[in-house]
Each structure stands twice: as C-alpha cells, then as structure tokens.
Design a protein around this motif. Structure first.
Motif, PDB file in Angstrom:
ATOM      1  N   UNK A 199      49.502  49.801  34.971  1.00  0.00           N
ATOM      2  CA  UNK A 199      48.508  50.871  34.934  1.00  0.00           C
ATOM      3  C   UNK A 199      47.507  50.602  33.816  1.00  0.00           C
ATOM      4  N   UNK A 200      46.403  51.330  33.825  1.00  0.00           N
ATOM      5  CA  UNK A 200      45.434  51.260  32.741  1.00  0.00           C
ATOM      6  C   UNK A 200      45.079  52.687  32.335  1.00  0.00           C
ATOM      7  N   UNK A 201      44.791  52.862  31.048  1.00  0.00           N
ATOM      8  CA  UNK A 201      44.396  54.164  30.517  1.00  0.00           C
ATOM      9  C   UNK A 201      43.078  54.010  29.783  1.00  0.00           C
ATOM     10  N   UNK A 202      42.106  54.831  30.145  1.00  0.00           N
ATOM     11  CA  UNK A 202      40.790  54.797  29.509  1.00  0.00           C
ATOM     12  C   UNK A 202      40.594  56.058  28.679  1.00  0.00           C
ATOM     13  N   UNK A 203      40.284  55.861  27.394  1.00  0.00           N
ATOM     14  CA  UNK A 203      39.898  56.956  26.509  1.00  0.00           C
ATOM     15  C   UNK A 203      38.400  56.800  26.247  1.00  0.00           C
ATOM     16  N   UNK A 204      37.792  57.694  25.463  1.00  0.00           N
ATOM     17  CA  UNK A 204      36.361  57.541  25.212  1.00  0.00           C
ATOM     18  C   UNK A 204      35.975  56.236  24.511  1.00  0.00           C
ATOM     19  N   UNK A 205      36.938  55.535  23.894  1.00  0.00           N
ATOM     20  CA  UNK A 205      36.580  54.390  23.075  1.00  0.00           C
ATOM     21  C   UNK A 205      37.320  53.102  23.439  1.00  0.00           C
ATOM     22  N   UNK A 206      38.319  53.172  24.304  1.00  0.00           N
ATOM     23  CA  UNK A 206      39.100  51.978  24.585  1.00  0.00           C
ATOM     24  C   UNK A 206      39.746  52.056  25.961  1.00  0.00           C
ATOM     25  N   UNK A 227      29.752  43.833  34.709  1.00  0.00           N
ATOM     26  CA  UNK A 227      28.881  42.665  34.791  1.00  0.00           C
ATOM     27  C   UNK A 227      29.654  41.351  34.871  1.00  0.00           C
ATOM     28  N   UNK A 228      30.982  41.441  34.871  1.00  0.00           N
ATOM     29  CA  UNK A 228      31.789  40.237  34.966  1.00  0.00           C
ATOM     30  C   UNK A 228      32.054  39.551  33.648  1.00  0.00           C
ATOM     31  N   UNK A 229      31.788  40.227  32.527  1.00  0.00           N
ATOM     32  CA  UNK A 229      32.046  39.658  31.198  1.00  0.00           C
ATOM     33  C   UNK A 229      33.377  40.158  30.652  1.00  0.00           C
ATOM     34  N   UNK A 230      34.039  39.312  29.850  1.00  0.00           N
ATOM     35  CA  UNK A 230      35.312  39.693  29.243  1.00  0.00           C
ATOM     36  C   UNK A 230      35.099  40.876  28.305  1.00  0.00           C
ATOM     37  N   UNK A 279      31.714  51.286  34.542  1.00  0.00           N
ATOM     38  CA  UNK A 279      31.762  52.053  35.784  1.00  0.00           C
ATOM     39  C   UNK A 279      32.736  51.392  36.754  1.00  0.00           C
ATOM     40  N   UNK A 280      32.799  50.061  36.683  1.00  0.00           N
ATOM     41  CA  UNK A 280      33.800  49.276  37.409  1.00  0.00           C
ATOM     42  C   UNK A 280      34.364  48.226  36.465  1.00  0.00           C
ATOM     43  N   UNK A 305      40.050  45.672  41.396  1.00  0.00           N
ATOM     44  CA  UNK A 305      38.932  46.307  40.726  1.00  0.00           C
ATOM     45  C   UNK A 305      39.170  47.804  40.686  1.00  0.00           C
ATOM     46  N   UNK A 306      38.722  48.427  39.587  1.00  0.00           N
ATOM     47  CA  UNK A 306      38.904  49.871  39.386  1.00  0.00           C
ATOM     48  C   UNK A 306      37.540  50.493  39.156  1.00  0.00           C
ATOM     49  N   UNK A 307      37.281  51.603  39.857  1.00  0.00           N
ATOM     50  CA  UNK A 307      35.982  52.273  39.756  1.00  0.00           C
ATOM     51  C   UNK A 307      36.146  53.586  38.989  1.00  0.00           C
ATOM     52  N   UNK A 308      35.588  53.641  37.782  1.00  0.00           N
ATOM     53  CA  UNK A 308      35.650  54.872  37.001  1.00  0.00           C
ATOM     54  C   UNK A 308      34.500  55.813  37.342  1.00  0.00           C
ATOM     55  N   UNK A 309      33.447  55.307  37.989  1.00  0.00           N
ATOM     56  CA  UNK A 309      32.304  56.157  38.276  1.00  0.00           C
ATOM     57  C   UNK A 309      32.507  57.010  39.519  1.00  0.00           C
TER      58      UNK A 309
END
Length: 583
Positions: free
Chosen positions: A478-485, A505-508, A529-530, A576-580
């Motif tokens: 799983x992945x967890x997104x906070x406002x900063x990480x 954009x495909x960058x690390x 956003x993705x 791929x994961x879409x946060x938008x």
C-alpha cells in the motif's frame, strides 16, 4: 516491525543529569523591526490627530510601546493585579481589539513594503515558514502544525491592557481577582518557558509540532551565546547537525524510553548564533516495543545457547548461525520454523493514538566539522600495503573500474580483506568511528528536557492499497500520502526488491534527505496527480537500471526510451495510482 539484529546482552542505563539552568529565550527585534514598529506608532498618532482622539490614542500607543519593549527584550514587567467585572471585560477587549487592529494594519503595511524587514524577524513559533523550501519535506505547515510558543505572550498582553483600562482598576476588583490572575499568569509563563531551555549558553526553543499517520515533525531553534561552531555543509547545502544518540523520547502510550537514533535535523543557519531545524521521527520509531524486543533477545540468545551457539565468539558469523540451525539464511522471523521463539509472543503491535504526550530529553547536540577541520587519521600506510599485498596474492585488481569483472569468490575475498583493514584501523583509532567528537565532530553539551502534547492531524491523508507484488505476495502492499510525503508499505522479508516511485512526469520522486528510508518520498513541488510504482530486482536496479536515469546523457537517451519505459519492460511488477480522480 522487524528490528535489526542486536546481540547486546544488556543495554547501558544512563542516569539523567539535573538541569543546571533554565531560562526564557530572548529574541530581540532586529533594528529594521524596531524602526518599523516606531513608524507604525507614528502613523497611528497621525491618524488619531486627524480624528480628534489624540489623548486616548496616545495612552494606547504608550502601553503598546511598553509591552512591545518588554516582549522584544525579554523583560517580564509588572503582573496584572486584578481583572474587571464581566461588562468591563467586554468593553476592554473591544477597545483593545480596535487599537491592536489599527497597529497591526499599519505594521503589516510596513512589512509588505519592506520584505527584507519581514525576513529578518525571528520567527519563533514559525520555524517551518522560516525554513521554507530549504526543507526536504517542505510545504505549507501553517495549515497543520500546532504552535508551541506564542499563546502565553498574547494572553499576557491582553491581561496587561485589561488591567489598565479606564485609568486603572477599582481596588475592589483588584482584591477580588488578584490571586486568580496571578496564578493564571504564572501558569502561562510556566507553559511558555517549558518550550525554551538554556543550558551552558545554548538555548533550545521548540516552535511547532505536527504529527500525521507517517511521521512526527518537531521544529526548533538552537541559539548559542558564542558564535555557532563551524559545521560541514552537505551537498544539498545544509549544516550536518543531529541530536546525540543518548537523547531519549518517552511517549505516554508506551513503556520506557527510546533513544533518538539517526536524529538528524533538517534546517539552516539563520545567523552566526542561531540554527533553525526540524526533527522528523517516523511512525515506525514511535511504535517500537523496546521492552518487548529486549525480552525477545533474552529468550532468543538463551535458545542459541541451548543449541551450542556462542554469538560472542570471535569466529561467529550469520552463515555459521544459519548452518547450525539448519536454515538457508538466518532471520529472526523464521526462528519458529526451527523451534525458536516467535517475535509476536514478546513484541506488541503498538499504534500511535490520536492524542498523546511526549517527554523529550535532549542530552547533546552534535555537528560534523568541515573537511578542513577534520583531524580523523588516515588509514596508515602499513595497513594499505597489507591490503594491497593480500589482493595481489589472489590476483584481485584494486582498480574500481575492474570490480564488476571479478568473480563472486574474488568479491568475497576483497570484502574480507577490506573489512580486516578497517577493523585494524578502528583498533588503533577507536575514536575515529563516525559520530565520535574527538576528530570530526563538535558537541554542544546540555540536558534540555521538554514535555509536548501532540494531537495527530490526519487531514489530507490518503491511503491506497496497490499490491505491486510477486507471486509470493512480496512487494509494495500500500501507499500513504500526507500533505508532505508519500510512503510505501513493503513486505520483503528476504530483501530481494527495490521499489521505485515516479511522479506524473516520469521522474524519480525525491527522498527528502532525513527520512532514512528508501520507501519514503518528499512531495515538494512535484506533480503527484498520478504516480507510478515499480517493483524491481534489487541487484538489477542497483547495478543497471538506476544508472540509466542518473547518467549525464539521460535527456538524450530519453528521446528514444524514457526511464519509465525501461521500468515498464524490466520491473517485476508495476502499477499507476491516480490521486486527482481516485477517492
């Protein structure tokens, strides 16, 4: 969470040193601030003269100037000796608010028209703002962080203004409320001082705290009476400063204290005497059951002893341990398979509650010296000669460029000879081990103790199950997104994989500098956003794939094949994961 192997039979107990000196931190306004303040009051007088309320306004300005001087110099002034009745309180607050609003409006105008002045205000309570984009995990912390230093001063200002309303308080009101007011002010002063401690000329002031599902962020300033020690600057332009490993933290939801290991601060110098930084404590470190692990180690080592295994012997190795236990590769998690103890029987699964208190005991502050001041001894020539001779006897090249052409046996021998050389080096110079302050570090000695109440803020935190795994279920769960990480939760008991995250954009994605984790990324200004997640074979990624992206000619190579396209072809799994759009 698995903890790294620890064969120490017991931990050293350290006695807490008494605090020698505790005092309120003093942050005098810079000359620019003082000039702007005077200019603001001058304009208020001009406005008052035009409106015909000069006398009342002059009294207000005088009180504000006196209070401003007290706050800027750190003097306490006189305490309020009483409070008015409820109707008088409303009248006082209303009139004071009007006066403060006028002063704030003019003062703000001066700040806006003079940005240099605003930048030079010591932002006690606003360290996150002061650090700005220089932080690895930067962003707008004002929406989420709790300030630890401002409220007591603001309340004291309101009390003082109230006590002087209408030319002075009635004696009856003073007598009625004197004890209550003095006790309240004493408590406020105590609360404010608890976030700022001075020991031997070094003042540590806590500024803000923010805790989410993944980490706790604590901002602070370190101010020294003398000039701050010269410090090594890392490649990303930051002073290399950390809290010493004998510093401890205790959470009220856990038994016992935990040492602050790898407690590097993320910050910058504000001036020659002041450093501002942020301590990031990952949730994994806030949920380690130290007492449980200690008990598990005791039982495990007793099990080893029953099997005739001496972990303290000079010829001990994990290979020999695995062989003696009939395991392909040693792992604490696999001990139950050979009759050993299970971690889960001793180590509790701890969760961070929504509200908790933490006790910090910061023993020392340690920084790395600049290269030109580092007196760490070089490896003696006789040890170098011995290493080169062993390599030559086995036909092993010492040229780094030829390393990849070595056989596995030669690589193992090279590693053995290299380790023997360094072990002998540390036998001669035990203080040369990184972190010791004899050769390459400076230390600010102290014992700064703090109590901080924390409330988790989980707003704008999103968790998604991704299951980027192999046929055995190992990989990114799983992945967890906070406002900063963004943090990936991995299951990889044999450390076979390296997980990679790319932005839209495909960058690390960047690591942020102080996370101490390959699976935690800083959002910064990236388009997330993705995001794209890949599970790669560890050695293939390290030896081949990573170099493709970081090569000097990547922009040219990307015209034919991007790094994302390379991972699409070579990764074990990906998604791929879409946060938008995803909820």
């Amino acid at each position: 969470m698995a903890k790294k192997l620890d064969f120490d039979k017991e931990k050293n107990n350290r006695n807490d040193n008494a605090i020698e000196e505790i005092m309120q931190a003093e942050f005098p306004l810079p000359k620019q601030a003082e000039d702007a303040k005077n200019e603001a009051f001058s304009r208020i007088r001009e406005m008052a003269a035009a409106s015909g309320h000069t006398e009342n306004t002059e009294n207000m300005v005088q009180r504000l100037q006196e209070k401003s001087t007290e706050k800027s110099t750190g003097s306490s002034g006189k305490k309020s000796t009483g409070t008015a009745k409820s109707h008088k309180k409303f009248k006082t607050v209303y009139k004071t608010a009007l006066g403060l609003t006028a002063a704030a409006a003019v003062f703000s105008t001066v700040c806006i028209t003079n940005p240099a002045f605003a930048e030079n205000i010591p932002l006690v309570g606003n360290v996150f703002k002061q650090l700005g984009n220089s932080m690895g995990f930067y962003g707008d912390y004002s929406k989420y962080a709790k300030q630890l230093t401002d409220s007591a001063e603001d309340a004291e200002l309101a009390d003082t203004d109230e006590s002087q309303e209408d030319g002075g308080n009635p004696q009856s009101a003073q007598a009625e409320d004197q004890n209550t007011t003095e006790n309240n002010n004493a408590n406020k002063t105590k609360d404010n001082e608890s976030y700022s401690k001075t020991v031997d000329g070094t003042t540590v002031t806590l500024s803000e705290v923010y805790c989410n599902e993944m980490a706790l962020y604590l901002s602070m300033t370190i101010h020294t009476e003398d000039k701050f020690p010269d410090t090594f600057i890392t490649p990303d332009g930051k002073p290399n400063i950390k809290l010493s490993e004998n510093s401890t933290v205790k959470y009220d939801y856990m038994d016992g204290k935990s040492n602050l290991f790898n407690a590097y601060l993320d910050g910058k110098m504000l001036d020659d005497n002041t450093y501002a930084g942020v301590l990031r404590i990952p949730v994994e470190d806030m949920t380690v059951d130290d007492a449980g692990w200690t008990k598990f180690y005791e039982v495990r080592n007793a099990f080893f002893k029953e099997k005739g295994i001496d972990v303290d012997s000079e010829d001990f190795s994990f290979d020999k341990l695995a062989q003696a236990l009939g395991m392909d590769e040693y792992s604490d998690e696999k001990l139950p398979q050979v009759g050993g103890p299970a971690i889960s029987d001793y180590v509790k699964d701890i969760k961070v509650p929504d509200r908790f208190a933490m006790e910090l005991d910061l023993k020392d502050i340690v920084g790395t010296l600049p290269d030109d001041q580092d007196t760490t001894p070089d490896i003696p020539q006789d040890l170098r000669d011995e290493y080169n001779q062993k390599m030559a006897e086995h036909g092993i090249s010492t040229d780094d460029a030829d390393y990849e052409s070595l056989t596995e046996e030669q690589k193992n021998l090279e590693h053995q000879f290299f380790t023997e050389m360094w072990n002998e080096y540390f036998e001669r110079y035990p203080e040369a081990i990184e972190g010791n302050n004899r050769y390459n570090s400076w230390t600010l000695k102290g014992d700064w103790k703090f109590n901080v109440d924390v409330e988790k803020n989980t707003s704008d935190t999103v968790k998604k199950d991704v299951n980027v795994v192999d046929e055995n279920g190992d990989g990114v769960l799983s992945i967890t997104k906070t406002p900063f990480e963004i943090t990936m939760k991995m299951q990889d008991p044999e450390a076979k994989y390296f997980a990679v995250m790319l932005d839209a954009n495909g960058d690390i994605m960047p690591y942020g500098g102080v996370s101490n984790s390959n699976n935690t990324y800083a959002i910064q200004d990236r388009d997330i956003s993705t995001v794209y997640i890949y599970l790669c074979d560890y050695y293939e990624y390290m030896d081949e794939l990573k170099g493709y992206y970081w090569s000097d000619d990547y922009e040219e190579k990307a015209k034919t094949r991007t790094f994302k396209q390379l991972l699409d072809e070579r990764a074990v799994a990906g998604t791929e994961v879409h946060f938008d759009t995803d909820k």
